[in-house]
Write a protein that holds these residues in place. Structure first.
Motif, PDB file in Angstrom:
ATOM      1  N   THR A 251       0.834  -1.204   0.000  1.00 11.95           N
ATOM      2  CA  THR A 251       0.000   0.000   0.000  1.00 11.95           C
ATOM      3  C   THR A 251       0.869   1.254   0.000  1.00 11.95           C
ATOM      4  OG1 THR A 251      -1.645  -1.185   1.299  1.00 11.95           O
ATOM      5  CG2 THR A 251      -1.894   1.197   1.173  1.00 11.95           C
ATOM      6  N   ALA A 252       1.921   1.237   0.827  1.00 15.94           N
ATOM      7  CA  ALA A 252       2.791   2.405   0.901  1.00 15.94           C
ATOM      8  C   ALA A 252       3.466   2.671  -0.445  1.00 15.94           C
ATOM      9  CB  ALA A 252       3.839   2.213   1.996  1.00 15.94           C
TER      10      ALA A 252
ATOM     11  N   CYS B 122      -3.824  -3.082  -2.592  1.00 14.07           N
ATOM     12  CA  CYS B 122      -3.666  -2.337  -3.848  1.00 14.07           C
ATOM     13  C   CYS B 122      -4.705  -1.224  -3.947  1.00 14.07           C
ATOM     14  CB  CYS B 122      -3.799  -3.268  -5.050  1.00 14.07           C
ATOM     15  SG  CYS B 122      -2.398  -4.366  -5.271  1.00 14.07           S
ATOM     16  N   TYR B 123      -5.942  -1.544  -3.588  1.00 13.42           N
ATOM     17  CA  TYR B 123      -7.004  -0.539  -3.688  1.00 13.42           C
ATOM     18  C   TYR B 123      -6.682   0.691  -2.840  1.00 13.42           C
ATOM     19  CZ  TYR B 123     -11.392   1.862  -2.933  1.00 13.42           C
ATOM     20  OH  TYR B 123     -12.340   2.834  -2.824  1.00 13.42           O
ATOM     21  N   PHE B 124      -6.306   0.467  -1.586  1.00 16.27           N
ATOM     22  CA  PHE B 124      -6.019   1.627  -0.732  1.00 16.27           C
ATOM     23  C   PHE B 124      -4.782   2.372  -1.230  1.00 16.27           C
ATOM     24  CE2 PHE B 124      -8.986  -0.480   2.104  1.00 16.27           C
ATOM     25  CZ  PHE B 124      -9.676   0.596   2.625  1.00 16.27           C
TER      26      PHE B 124
ATOM     27  N   GLY C 261       0.194   7.496   4.706  1.00 18.66           N
ATOM     28  CA  GLY C 261       0.152   6.914   6.051  1.00 18.66           C
ATOM     29  C   GLY C 261      -1.250   6.450   6.424  1.00 18.66           C
ATOM     30  N   ARG C 262      -2.215   7.312   6.146  1.00 15.54           N
ATOM     31  CA  ARG C 262      -3.611   6.960   6.448  1.00 15.54           C
ATOM     32  C   ARG C 262      -4.041   5.728   5.660  1.00 15.54           C
ATOM     33  NH1 ARG C 262      -5.332  12.537   6.652  1.00 15.54           N
ATOM     34  NH2 ARG C 262      -5.563  12.439   4.400  1.00 15.54           N
ATOM     35  N   ALA C 263      -3.627   5.669   4.400  1.00 13.97           N
ATOM     36  CA  ALA C 263      -4.037   4.560   3.541  1.00 13.97           C
ATOM     37  C   ALA C 263      -3.455   3.239   4.044  1.00 13.97           C
ATOM     38  CB  ALA C 263      -3.597   4.807   2.094  1.00 13.97           C
ATOM     39  N   VAL C 264      -2.191   3.265   4.476  1.00 12.74           N
ATOM     40  CA  VAL C 264      -1.563   2.047   4.982  1.00 12.74           C
ATOM     41  C   VAL C 264      -2.344   1.533   6.177  1.00 12.74           C
ATOM     42  CG1 VAL C 264       0.481   1.121   6.123  1.00 12.74           C
ATOM     43  CG2 VAL C 264       0.741   2.600   4.130  1.00 12.74           C
ATOM     44  N   ASN C 265      -2.659   2.453   7.072  1.00  8.16           N
ATOM     45  CA  ASN C 265      -3.420   2.096   8.257  1.00  8.16           C
ATOM     46  C   ASN C 265      -4.771   1.495   7.885  1.00  8.16           C
ATOM     47  OD1 ASN C 265      -5.328   2.819  10.597  1.00  8.16           O
ATOM     48  ND2 ASN C 265      -3.271   3.032  11.452  1.00  8.16           N
ATOM     49  N   ALA C 266      -5.486   2.180   7.004  1.00  7.42           N
ATOM     50  CA  ALA C 266      -6.808   1.708   6.596  1.00  7.42           C
ATOM     51  C   ALA C 266      -6.716   0.350   5.929  1.00  7.42           C
ATOM     52  CB  ALA C 266      -7.459   2.723   5.658  1.00  7.42           C
TER      53      ALA C 266
END
Ligand SMILES: Nc1ncnc2c1ncn2[C@@H]1O[C@H](COP(=O)(O)OP(=O)(O)O)[C@@H](O)[C@H]1O
Ligand SMILES: [Mg+2]
Lengths: 260, 247
Positions: free
Chosen positions: A120-121, A220-222, A234-239
């Motif tokens: 994701t990152a 992949c989506y996030f 950062g937010r996306a990795v968490n989510a």
């Protein structure tokens, strides 16, 4: 009082809409990936590169946790094994739990935290620096070129890790059985081989394939939907990690029913 | 000729572009200015089909590209060079491979010929000998210039620059615009450039369009921009604190 109720309802409503939108987005991505897989014009070099990197990232950590998780099965059941004199069943009990449940789910969660988060990152950084648009501007489909190799690599790699992890966990259980309860290796192996069916192993393998696809698509989506620079990444990795964990648990529940 | 007619684009509830009409004749140099987040980058992406409008048409040489599939856009995109605001350098490739990419994609050139053109292009943007570096090793200004090299190396008929000089010092800015101008004069390409450095931009482009609240508020010759009749445009261009311009 009324204001609170209203706020709560609004909150539930917006959360529901958001989750629905994200699940919808993941399903759309899944179809895009499937379409790109037929005919299978997979970028072989990207696939091998991803497999290698993901394996490097996760084999040691998976082996370590699987070993102790297997051992833990024995530590927990040791008092009952002693009390009931059920030495001949210890291997079966540990094996059953490891192959069907503990192995696939524990390794999937580890994999999501390590490989999924990293994925994701990476994709998120590429998204905020407009690299995906850059590929499209040069007439390259980012789904085929970036996403499909990652999804395939993640499914294959989680499958391989689950097989490895199952084995290591059984070894951990056998060693702990000998050390804690004094069960001979031969007794343990007999207990596993005589009582467990191949389907017990397959049950876990089927699960891990579905978990792999789910983790891959979620991460992949996030990644590709990141907005708002480095903070957004950062937010996306968490989510992504949270969403993957929830989906693994839900899928596990339903698949345990269906697979029997 | 690039033509936008009644183009609208919204994200969620936010209408970013709200009826854009714009024409860029072949071989012209158009500058687009406007406040931050006014939709300049969105407008550029619409022109090469990276975003689709909610309504309206984007025509390139008389054909509407808004209805085209991603595959159908490939031929049009091959004619366009795009410098992205955030560089869009592929971080898994060296600088040299990044710049070579459009040429390699197009095919028909020997590897040493590609290498020769890459090093010539990098020299032109003041980055000679950086082929083997990875993008992560470069400063923002260097990435911008690598992006310019990549956008122009295949001599596209249309070149789109999103903030070509953001993060560059004044001297480098002048050098970059000199280069863009020289390039344009030799290739005769149609150019659309977005920049917050209005003064330097005006020395490069012929016409300027001012994007404001979802519309092209003003369009006119670059030389006379500071004397534009519209007080909003004048305030923006001069950078006055007092005036009718809304944040
Ligand atoms: N892909 C997108 N999804 C949602 N909102 C977007 C997207 N791209 C741009 N926006 C929004 O559109 C507005 C205009 O963005 P942009 O064109 O980047 O502005 P600028 O004029 O500074 O280049 C901003 O408010 C931005 O948040
Ligand atoms: Mg912009």
């Amino acid at each position: 009082m009324f204001g609170f109720v209203e706020r709560a309802i609004t909150q539930v409503g917006t959360t529901t809409v958001r989750i629905a939108r994200e699940v919808g987005g993941i399903v759309v991505l899944a179809f895009d990936v499937l379409r790109a897989l037929f005919p299978p014009t997979l970028d072989g070099r990207e696939l091998v590169k991803n497999l290698y990197k993901m394996g490097n990232q996760s084999v040691p950590i998976v082996a370590l946790t699987a070993f102790f998780a297997g051992g833990l099965m024995l530590v927990q059941s040791a008092p009952f094994v002693e009390k009931l004199q059920a030495h001949a069943l210890a291997g079966w009990a540990a094996g059953y739990a490891v192959l069907r449940e503990i192995g696939p789910i524990l390794i999937a969660l580890m994999f999501s935290g390590r490989v999924g988060a990293n994925n994701t990152a990476e994709l998120g950084t590429m998204t905020v620096t407009e690299q995906l648009d850059g590929l499209r501007a040069l007439a390259i489909d980012p789904i085929r070129y970036l996403i499909v190799p990652r999804v395939v690599a993640m499914v294959v790699m989680l499958l391989a890790l689950t097989v490895i992890g199952d084995l290591v966990a059984l070894v951990g259980a056998a060693i702990t059985a000998k050390a804690v309860v004094g069960i001979e290796f031969s007794t343990f192996i007999h207990s596993v081989v005589d009582n467990l069916k191949p389907y017990d192993f397959l049950h876990g393998i089927y699960k891990s394939m579905v978990f792999g696809a789910s983790i891959a698509l979620t991460s992949c989506y996030f990644g590709v939907t990141v907005r708002g620079g480095a903070v957004g990444v950062g937010r996306a990795v968490n989510a992504a990690v949270v969403a993957a964990a929830v989906s693994v648990m839900l899928l596990d529940f339903f698949m345990t029913y269906w697979l029997g | 000729m690039i033509e936008l007619a009644a183009v609208r684009k919204r994200f969620g509830r936010h209408a970013v572009l709200d009826g854009i009409d714009l024409q860029v004749p072949t071989g012209a140099r158009l500058g687009i200015i406007g406040p931050a987040a006014s939709g300049k980058s969105v407008l550029l992406k619409l022109v090469c089909g990276l975003l689709r409008p909610d309504a309206g048409q984007v025509m390139i040489d008389g054909t509407d590209i808004t209805e085209r599939s991603e595959e159908g856009l490939a031929a049009t995109r091959a004619r366009i060079g795009f410098l992205f605001q955030n560089y869009a350098l592929f971080d898994f490739m060296t600088v040299g491979d990044n710049v070579a990419f459009p040429l390699a994609r197009r095919g028909g050139l020997a590897e040493d010929e590609i290498a020769r053109r890459v090093s010539a292009r990098l020299r032109a943007v003041g980055l000679a000998g950086n082929e083997a570096k990875m993008p992560a090793e470069l400063s923002g200004g260097m990435k911008k210039r690598v992006g310019i090299a990549r956008a122009t190396i295949a001599h596209p008929e249309i070149v789109i620059y999103d903030e070509p000089t953001a993060g560059l010092d004044p001297v480098t800015t002048s050098k970059v615009y000199d280069l863009l101008r020289a390039d344009q004069e030799t290739t005769g390409a149609t150019v659309i450039a977005v920049s917050s450095d209005v003064e330097a931009l005006c020395r490069f482009v012929d016409t300027v369009a001012f994007l404001y609240q979802g519309k092209i508020r003003y369009q006119g010759a670059a030389q006379t921009l500071t004397d534009a009749p519209d007080p909003v445009v004048r305030q923006f261009v001069r950078g006055d604190l007092e005036g009718p311009l809304e944040g």
